[in-house]
Design an enzyme around this catalytic site. Structure first.
Site, short mmCIF file in Angstrom:
data_model
loop_
_atom_site.label_atom_id
_atom_site.label_comp_id
_atom_site.label_asym_id
_atom_site.label_seq_id
_atom_site.Cartn_x
_atom_site.Cartn_y
_atom_site.Cartn_z
N LEU A 274 104.54 17.11 33.12
CA LEU A 274 105.16 16.91 34.42
C LEU A 274 104.55 15.68 35.09
CD1 LEU A 274 103.00 18.05 36.87
CD2 LEU A 274 103.46 20.14 35.59
N CYS A 275 105.18 15.26 36.17
CA CYS A 275 104.66 14.18 37.01
C CYS A 275 105.29 14.40 38.38
CB CYS A 275 104.97 12.80 36.42
SG CYS A 275 106.70 12.53 35.98
N ASN A 276 105.86 13.37 38.99
CA ASN A 276 106.58 13.57 40.24
C ASN A 276 108.07 13.81 40.01
OD1 ASN A 276 104.45 13.51 41.99
ND2 ASN A 276 104.90 11.51 42.89
N GLY A 278 109.54 13.42 36.55
CA GLY A 278 109.84 13.54 35.13
C GLY A 278 109.86 12.22 34.39
N SER A 303 109.78 18.40 38.00
CA SER A 303 108.38 18.10 38.29
C SER A 303 107.99 18.42 39.74
CB SER A 303 108.07 16.65 37.92
OG SER A 303 107.90 16.52 36.52
#
Length: 325
Positions: A274-276, A278, A303
């Site tokens: 994940l991140c902010n 995707g 995300s």
């Protein structure tokens, strides 16, 4: 032996000098802009690719100005759509298929992807890579170092005044959306009353953002009025940018593997990245595919920005006492 997901500009150039039948080169140049209103988009533009492809954008302008010869523009603003909770939501296979066919992609094509900009010019190509995997396409390769590396090598570029109409492709999108984990899956309780995020020890739960964001040492891109922290508890920070060398290319496989091992990655466990939004997580997925092609791997496409809307209290790791840096 697993085949590399990467190709050098010089090797790509050799391919382009020969018979390119069955090769489709896609320029994934993109510039992140303000999220369109999801309700309005759904009503006016959802799946209307003949109209969307005519809209001018910064990424299309950049593509037209200079790109690798024979490349066609693959625009993430067309390939995905703004959802209620996700900046880049995934179309149903039969809808995405229409876009891929519109730009002339065929079902058996070897798709070669490149982009320019962040993370060695590979960020948006990696997102496109994972998107095609979401629709079951297997023959995917990225240009290591992207367009910048191509120009550094002094290789030929091409300019267009407008994007031509292409012969319709035969691309067939299959439903492999299970490669993306959903919010509903993450928060569904098991028989013991725990959801997947509460059982994170069973997984490699990997946050691919830069360290300063994960550690709450700089702006996280999240709404601090509703999100108490900077990351999910029990997630490990494995920054995608640290897999890019000083030369702008992905590090050699041995170095990638060493970095993953140092981060505590367990290839025997299932992995969720994940991140902010995707995007960076897709680049991490490319790295994981390159090093551990058989390790079970999924992307949380929505995300943290989706969690910010639907369950912001879950982002409670990295809270710093008030008044302390």
């Amino acid at each position: 032996m697993a085949v590399s997901k990467l190709i050098t500009p010089k090797d790509l150039n050799k391919i382009l000098q020969g018979n390119t039948a069955g090769i489709r080169l896609l320029d994934c140049t993109y510039q992140v802009g303000v999220k369109p209103d999801p309700v309005e988009f759904r009503q006016k533009y959802y799946g209307k690719f003949e109209e969307l492809i005519k809209i001018q954008s910064p990424q299309k302008k950049t593509f037209l100005q200079s790109h690798i010869p024979t490349a066609r523009h693959f625009d993430l603003d067309l390939a995905m759509y703004p959802g209620l909770y996700q900046r880049f939501a995934v179309y149903e296979p039969e809808v995405f298929q229409q876009y891929a066919q519109l730009i002339g992609v065929h079902r058996d094509d070897q798709i070669i992807l490149y982009s320019r900009g962040p993370f060695g010019g590979m960020l948006f190509a990696a997102k496109s890579y994972w998107l095609f995997k979401t629709y079951g396409h297997k023959e995917l390769v990225l240009v290591n170092g992207g367009f910048d590396e191509w120009t550094k090598e002094g290789l030929e570029t091409e300019t267009l005044t407008e994007e031509p109409a292409y012969e319709k492709g035969t691309f067939l999108a299959r439903d492999f959306r299970h490669r993306n984990v959903t919010f509903e899956e993450l928060t569904e309780k098991d028989a013991d009353g725990k959801d997947l995020l509460e059982r994170a020890a069973e997984y490699n739960l990997l946050d691919s953002r830069i360290r300063a964001q994960f550690d709450n040492d700089q702006d996280t891109g999240l709404n601090a009025f509703v999100v108490p922290g900077s990351h999910l508890p029990n997630s490990a920070n494995v920054p995608a940018n640290e897999f890019i060398g000083s030369n702008g290319k992905l590090l050699p496989k041995a170095f990638l593997k060493a970095k993953l091992e140092n981060a505590g990655f367990d290839p025997e466990k299932k992995t969720i990245t994940l991140c902010n939004t995707g995007m960076q997580a897709s680049l991490l997925n490319l790295v994981l595919d390159e090093v551990y092609p058989n390790s079970p791997l999924r992307l949380y496409n929505g995300s943290l920005k989706e969690l910010e809307i639907r369950d912001p209290g879950r982002i409670c790791g990295g809270i710093k006492p008030v008044g302390k840096p």
